[in-house]
Motif scaffolding. Structure first.
Motif, mmCIF file in Angstrom:
data_model
loop_
_atom_site.group_PDB
_atom_site.id
_atom_site.type_symbol
_atom_site.label_atom_id
_atom_site.label_comp_id
_atom_site.label_asym_id
_atom_site.label_seq_id
_atom_site.Cartn_x
_atom_site.Cartn_y
_atom_site.Cartn_z
ATOM 1 N N THR A 115 38.183 1.397 29.636
ATOM 2 C CA THR A 115 37.376 0.171 29.620
ATOM 3 C C THR A 115 36.082 0.456 28.859
ATOM 4 O OG1 THR A 115 36.367 0.758 31.738
ATOM 5 C CG2 THR A 115 38.304 -0.675 31.813
ATOM 6 N N SER A 116 35.443 -0.626 28.446
ATOM 7 C CA SER A 116 34.179 -0.493 27.709
ATOM 8 C C SER A 116 33.329 -1.727 27.950
ATOM 9 C CB SER A 116 34.457 -0.320 26.209
ATOM 10 O OG SER A 116 35.046 -1.503 25.691
ATOM 11 N N LEU A 117 32.237 -1.808 27.237
ATOM 12 C CA LEU A 117 31.330 -2.941 27.399
ATOM 13 C C LEU A 117 32.021 -4.253 27.057
ATOM 14 C CD1 LEU A 117 28.434 -3.910 27.971
ATOM 15 C CD2 LEU A 117 27.937 -3.567 25.538
ATOM 16 N N LYS B 134 35.454 -4.494 26.893
ATOM 17 C CA LYS B 134 36.818 -4.474 27.462
ATOM 18 C C LYS B 134 36.710 -4.094 28.932
ATOM 19 C CE LYS B 134 41.286 -2.138 27.110
ATOM 20 N NZ LYS B 134 41.959 -0.906 26.661
ATOM 21 N N TRP B 135 36.687 -5.128 29.757
ATOM 22 C CA TRP B 135 36.394 -4.916 31.173
ATOM 23 C C TRP B 135 37.606 -4.445 31.989
ATOM 24 C CZ3 TRP B 135 33.039 -9.876 32.471
ATOM 25 C CH2 TRP B 135 31.862 -9.820 31.713
ATOM 26 N N ARG B 136 38.789 -4.798 31.531
ATOM 27 C CA ARG B 136 39.987 -4.475 32.321
ATOM 28 C C ARG B 136 40.940 -3.615 31.506
ATOM 29 N NH1 ARG B 136 42.554 -9.694 35.038
ATOM 30 N NH2 ARG B 136 43.674 -7.989 36.094
#
Length: 311
Positions: free
Chosen positions: A25-27, A29-31
């Motif tokens: 996940t990233s800033l 890409k939450w899921r």
């Protein structure tokens, strides 16, 4: 590794890297992308299988199963665990296979496919029954319990029968008797009278092996109407022989053709059944010869009366 195996192994590692990226996940890409990761892990497992890297193949199948489960694709998760169980078997890790089969069965049930769950447990039982017959019997019982909830008495009874035969192989006669009793109840519920009659004879043989003549007699009295008439006479004589501790008479009854041609495990049981000790001799021999030398056209009821008169 051969050149092709090395290529497939490298391919599998690349799929694994893709799968791991899907799970990050990233800033923005939450899921995690569980669907994409599951596909990559499944592809990696195929590559590792072709590379004969069994441990890596199993690892990827289990990771794929976890990803499928996370997105509630329980059927796909169970299928991945089934494949992992087969890999475990090939690796010689049968206990690991047992655990994976159980997990797959639970997921099939959670998916609402009880038939597939029962079939999965049956496959698992066949996988381990040679080395771990106790585990295999447990799988058959679980499969029976699943189908009982689906109101499928005959299919459930078949699984109980398989479990009972494994118990006989292990000489676990008390457990075998309990399983056969349950099998009888289910076959009776399914109105399969011929099968019930044969199972009663199986139960009688088990009880006699256990040394419980009273239980054998009770089973016979309760269900004798289900047994073929010509077989009733033999069982009556057998029970009388055990009651009177007549070794010669018991041996003659156990030599009956229908007992010899029963299911393999029960035929073995009849052959190995320890007949009671007795004072056998000329009188016993004459008595048994008289009983079993009656005319072929004599009615079974007459045969029973002759047996009783000479005991």
């Amino acid at each position: 590794m051969s050149m092709n195996s090395t290529k497939k192994f490298t391919e599998g590692m690349e799929y694994m890297r893709h799968a791991e990226k899907c799970l990050k996940t990233s800033l923005f890409k939450w899921r995690p992308d569980y669907e994409g990761a599951a596909m990559d892990y499944a592809n990696a497992a195929t590559s590792f299988k072709n590379a004969k890297a069994q441990s890596n193949c199993k690892e990827c199948l289990m990771k794929a199963a976890d990803c499928y489960r996370q997105q509630h694709s329980f059927f796909s998760a169970a299928k991945s665990l089934e494949q992992a169980a087969l890999v475990s078997k090939d690796m010689g890790d049968l206990l690991g296979a047992v655990d994976l089969v159980e997990r797959a069965g639970r997921l099939f049930q959670e998916n609402g496919t009880p038939d597939t769950a029962a079939l999965s447990l049956e496959k698992g039982a066949k996988m381990v029954e040679t080395k771990y017959p106790d585990q295999a019997a447990r799988f058959y019982e679980k499969a029976a319990d699943i189908l009982m909830l689906e109101d499928r008495p005959r299919q459930s009874a078949e699984y109980l029968g398989k479990a009972a035969r494994l118990m006989l192989k292990m000489k676990q006669y008390d457990q075998a008797a309990d399983l056969v009793k349950r099998e009888i109840e289910l076959q009776e519920e399914g109105e399969n009278r011929v099968v019930v009659g044969r199972l009663i004879i199986c139960l009688i043989l088990i009880h006699l092996t256990r040394g419980d003549l009273v239980a054998a007699q009770k089973a016979f009295d309760a269900y004798r109407s289900f047994i073929e008439q010509e077989e009733v006479s033999t069982i009556e004589i057998l029970l009388e022989a055990f009651d009177q501790e007549d070794e010669e008479l018991a041996a003659r009854a156990l030599n009956s053709p229908f007992l010899k041609h029963m299911d393999v495990e029960y035929a073995k049981l009849a052959r190995s059944l320890g007949v009671p000790n007795s004072v056998s001799g000329l009188e016993s021999t004459k008595r048994s010869d008289t009983i079993f030398s009656v005319r072929s056209d004599m009615q079974p009821s007459s045969l029973v009366e002759i047996g009783r008169a000479h005991v």
